[in-house]
Every structure is written in structure tokens, then in C-alpha cells.
Design an enzyme around this catalytic site. Structure first.
Site, PDB file in Angstrom:
ATOM      1  N   GLY A   1       9.515 -45.440 -29.161  1.00  0.00           N
ATOM      2  CA  GLY A   1      10.725 -45.466 -28.353  1.00  0.00           C
ATOM      3  C   GLY A   1      10.828 -46.763 -27.573  1.00  0.00           C
ATOM      4  O   GLY A   1      10.218 -47.770 -27.949  1.00  0.00           O
TER       5      GLY A   1
ATOM      6  N   LEU B   1      13.332 -48.632 -27.525  1.00  0.00           N
ATOM      7  CA  LEU B   1      13.724 -49.459 -28.671  1.00  0.00           C
ATOM      8  C   LEU B   1      14.445 -50.728 -28.227  1.00  0.00           C
ATOM      9  O   LEU B   1      15.125 -50.756 -27.205  1.00  0.00           O
ATOM     10  CB  LEU B   1      14.631 -48.652 -29.612  1.00  0.00           C
ATOM     11  CG  LEU B   1      14.035 -47.360 -30.171  1.00  0.00           C
ATOM     12  CD1 LEU B   1      14.995 -46.736 -31.187  1.00  0.00           C
ATOM     13  CD2 LEU B   1      12.671 -47.567 -30.799  1.00  0.00           C
TER      14      LEU B   1
ATOM     15  N   HIS C   1      13.109 -53.209 -33.215  1.00  0.00           N
ATOM     16  CA  HIS C   1      13.156 -51.898 -33.888  1.00  0.00           C
ATOM     17  C   HIS C   1      14.441 -51.751 -34.691  1.00  0.00           C
ATOM     18  O   HIS C   1      14.431 -51.228 -35.803  1.00  0.00           O
ATOM     19  CB  HIS C   1      13.099 -50.763 -32.857  1.00  0.00           C
ATOM     20  CG  HIS C   1      11.845 -50.709 -32.034  1.00  0.00           C
ATOM     21  ND1 HIS C   1      11.818 -51.035 -30.701  1.00  0.00           N
ATOM     22  CD2 HIS C   1      10.581 -50.374 -32.365  1.00  0.00           C
ATOM     23  CE1 HIS C   1      10.600 -50.880 -30.233  1.00  0.00           C
ATOM     24  NE2 HIS C   1       9.812 -50.495 -31.221  1.00  0.00           N
TER      25      HIS C   1
ATOM     26  N   ASP D   1       3.077 -56.874 -34.365  1.00  0.00           N
ATOM     27  CA  ASP D   1       1.766 -56.214 -34.297  1.00  0.00           C
ATOM     28  C   ASP D   1       1.043 -56.508 -35.610  1.00  0.00           C
ATOM     29  O   ASP D   1       0.876 -55.627 -36.463  1.00  0.00           O
ATOM     30  CB  ASP D   1       1.945 -54.718 -34.064  1.00  0.00           C
ATOM     31  CG  ASP D   1       2.511 -54.453 -32.686  1.00  0.00           C
ATOM     32  OD1 ASP D   1       1.820 -54.688 -31.698  1.00  0.00           O
ATOM     33  OD2 ASP D   1       3.688 -54.040 -32.601  1.00  0.00           O
TER      34      ASP D   1
ATOM     35  N   ARG E   1       7.333 -53.926 -23.821  1.00  0.00           N
ATOM     36  CA  ARG E   1       6.628 -54.265 -22.574  1.00  0.00           C
ATOM     37  C   ARG E   1       7.266 -55.455 -21.860  1.00  0.00           C
ATOM     38  O   ARG E   1       6.915 -55.715 -20.701  1.00  0.00           O
ATOM     39  CB  ARG E   1       5.147 -54.525 -22.849  1.00  0.00           C
ATOM     40  CG  ARG E   1       4.383 -53.254 -23.236  1.00  0.00           C
ATOM     41  CD  ARG E   1       2.887 -53.444 -23.298  1.00  0.00           C
ATOM     42  NE  ARG E   1       2.179 -52.169 -23.389  1.00  0.00           N
ATOM     43  CZ  ARG E   1       1.763 -51.603 -24.523  1.00  0.00           C
ATOM     44  NH1 ARG E   1       1.982 -52.200 -25.682  1.00  0.00           N
ATOM     45  NH2 ARG E   1       1.124 -50.451 -24.502  1.00  0.00           N
TER      46      ARG E   1
HETATM   47  O1  PAF Z   1       3.829 -50.026 -32.996  1.00  0.00           O
HETATM   48  C1  PAF Z   1       4.006 -48.953 -32.397  1.00  0.00           C
HETATM   49  O2  PAF Z   1       5.030 -48.716 -31.728  1.00  0.00           O
HETATM   50  C2  PAF Z   1       2.930 -47.887 -32.458  1.00  0.00           C
HETATM   51  O3  PAF Z   1       1.668 -48.444 -32.463  1.00  0.00           O
HETATM   52  C3  PAF Z   1       3.114 -46.904 -33.639  1.00  0.00           C
HETATM   53  C4  PAF Z   1       2.964 -47.629 -34.973  1.00  0.00           C
HETATM   54  C5  PAF Z   1       4.477 -46.253 -33.568  1.00  0.00           C
HETATM   55  C6  PAF Z   1       2.047 -45.803 -33.583  1.00  0.00           C
HETATM   56  O4  PAF Z   1       2.158 -45.056 -32.405  1.00  0.00           O
END
Ligand code: PAF
Length: 282
Positions: A31, A33, A37, A150, A187
């Protein structure tokens, strides 16, 4: 767009879509977002007939001194963004649905999860790989979408899917950046105005690495040293790591190899930020 918190309902809705011949794409999220996303949802929308977004702030991937309780929860805005981006189903389970008190199983990727983020955040990737395995098990997608921001996470998820024979293709999507280069992250909203400005130096550090990779003959450890020096010169930034690693194994590079990524993690005030950039040596 359907919003569902029940695991069994979600599973049967997705199965019905698949039985009607629809290809399924899943975007796991926590979330809060942002445009990063949204870009994942849009790419999934182009590639799949049925798009599932999962929204679950996963407690098991936060360390005891991390921001689980403060992590932004913005469900109403998230649902609007999912709808606008064309999602078909949102799975928003409560913690008790995902983790029964009696649960005893952890999915652990070994080598890839021990370095960099894994070394700085013990247990983090056990939480990630366990919850992603569970979310993929519920939604059974043909493709699942992760952001390159990530970087280590997407490698770990790929490895886990290979190792567990999960029939899902992992798609890694480009980093989406603010105008000054700061990688979008949930964040970022923790940053004060001053910190926000300091945080933009992460991108400048990656540009420096890219420039040295393309326009000098310096070996990776020397480029990494210059990244570190640059970051250390910025007020308010506490560097956790700045390295150049093999983009598949994450082993630190000593030679100018073809498959390289510059990765960094810093704290700006109390906010931890990560970023990365694929490098091409001249
Ligand atoms: O990247 C993220 O937001 C989280 O690490 C994930 C992949 C949704 C797992 O909780």
C-alpha cells in the site's frame, strides 16, 4: 474493481478468471501507493487479462526497531489509484488471515539474502520471501511484477520461484523517479523539506557511478570508493553501503564485468532509503 479481504474468496475469484481463459498478473504491495506502483499496475494491465493488486503491510519483514506501526496506511487513496490504473481485484487481507497464530513455516532464500539489505536488516528477506510465496500461492498468477528499486528483493523473489518450482514469471519494472531523480518510495513521505533535498543526492551518486563506468577505465572498487566519498560529503546522510556488485549474484565486483549494478543504502535523518543503477562499462 473488486476489493476482497478473504483469502478463499480471492483464490476462487482469480481461479474463475483463469478458467475463463484470462491470464493473471499480480502486483504485491504494502500500500501507500505512488507512481512507481501505478507503473507496475499499468504494465501488468498491458500484459495480462486480469490484474490483481495485493495490499498488505507485512509485519514479518520489519525488524523490531523498524517502522511497522508508523508505516503509512492510505487504503482509500490506494484503491482510487488501483482503479484508475485498471486493476481488477484488490486483495487486502488482515494480518490474522495471512499469519495464523500457529504458523511455523518460513521461506528462506540463503546466499542472496545474506548480503547488503539482508546484512543490515536481519530477517527482513525471510519475511519478504515468506509473504510473497503466500501471496503468489493465493493468487496463482502467470506473471508477478516488482520494481527494480528493490533490486535485491526482485533477485530473491526470482530465486525463490525457481527453487520452489512456482510457475510464475517475475517481471522487474523500471524505477520511477521524481523530477530531481529521487526514486519514488512510500518512505519518501517521512522526509522533511531539508532531508528531501539531501535525499536527491542519492541519484547524483548513481549518476557519478554511471559516468565513471562509461567514461573512465576505473575498476569497480574505485568507482564504489568515489560513490562513498561523494555521499559522505553530503550533510545529513549516513551511508550504510555504496557498492558495485554483480547484477545476478550480488557478489562485489573487482573487474569491469558486463553485468553490474551500483547499489546504495543510506539514512537521511531517521528515514532509510535505497536506490540502484545498472552499469554498463565502456
Ligand atoms: O516491495 C514491497 O512492497 C514488499 O516487500 C512486498 C514485495 C509487497 C512484500 O511484502
Amino acid at each position: 474493481m473488486i476489493v476482497e479481504s478473504s483469502l478463499t474468496e480471492t483464490r476462487s475469484i482469480v481461479r474463475a478468471a483463469r478458467q475463463h481463459g484470462r491470464s493473471v498478473g499480480c502486483i504485491p504491495t504494502m500500500g501507500a501507493l505512488h507512481q512507481g506502483h501505478v507503473s507496475l499496475i499499468e504494465i501488468a494491465r498491458q500484459q495480462c487479462d486480469f490484474v490483481v493488486v495485493t495490499i498488505f503491510v507485512n509485519p514479518t519483514q520489519f525488524g523490531p526497531n523498524e517502522d511497522f506501526t508508523q508505516y503509512p496506511r492510505t487504503l482509500a487513496a490506494d484503491l482510487e489509484m488501483c482503479h484508475a490504473a485498471g486493476a481488477d481485484l484488490i486483495f487486502t487481507p488482515p494480518v490474522t488471515t495471512m499469519y495464523a497464530g500457529s504458523a511455523q513455516t518460513i521461506v528462506r532464500v540463503t546466499k542472496l539474502a545474506q548480503v547488503l539489505e539482508g546484512a543490515h536488516r536481519p530477517g527482513h528477506f525471510d519475511g519478504v520471501s515468506t509473504v510473497v510465496a503466500k501471496l503468489l500461492n493465493v493468487t496463482e498468477p502467470g506473471r508477478a511484477y516488482f520494481g527494480q528499486k528493490d533490486f535485491q528483493q526482485q533477485l530473491i523473489v526470482r530465486q525463490m520461484c525457481v527453487d520452489l518450482d512456482l510457475p510464475v514469471e517475475i517481471i522487474t519494472c523500471p524505477i520511477i523517479r521524481e523530477a530531481d531523480g529521487l526514486a519514488m518510495s512510500s518512505r519518501n513521505r517521512y522526509l522533511s523539506v531539508v532531508e528531501r533535498k539531501q535525499a536527491s543526492q542519492l541519484f547524483q551518486t548513481l549518476k557519478l557511478a554511471e559516468n565513471l563506468a562509461e567514461n573512465s577505465a576505473l575498476p569497480p572498487p574505485e568507482i564504489a570508493r568515489q560513490m562513498l566519498d561523494y555521499l559522505k560529503s553530503v550533510d545529513g546522510i549516513d551511508v550504510q553501503y555504496a557498492v558495485i556488485a554483480d547484477a545476478l549474484t550480488l557478489e562485489l565486483l573487482t573487474d569491469r564485468s558486463n553485468s553490474a549494478v551500483a547499489l546504495l543504502a543510506v539514512k537521511v535523518g531517521s528515514t532509510r532509503l535505497i536506490d540502484n543503477q545498472i552499469l554498463r562499462f565502456r
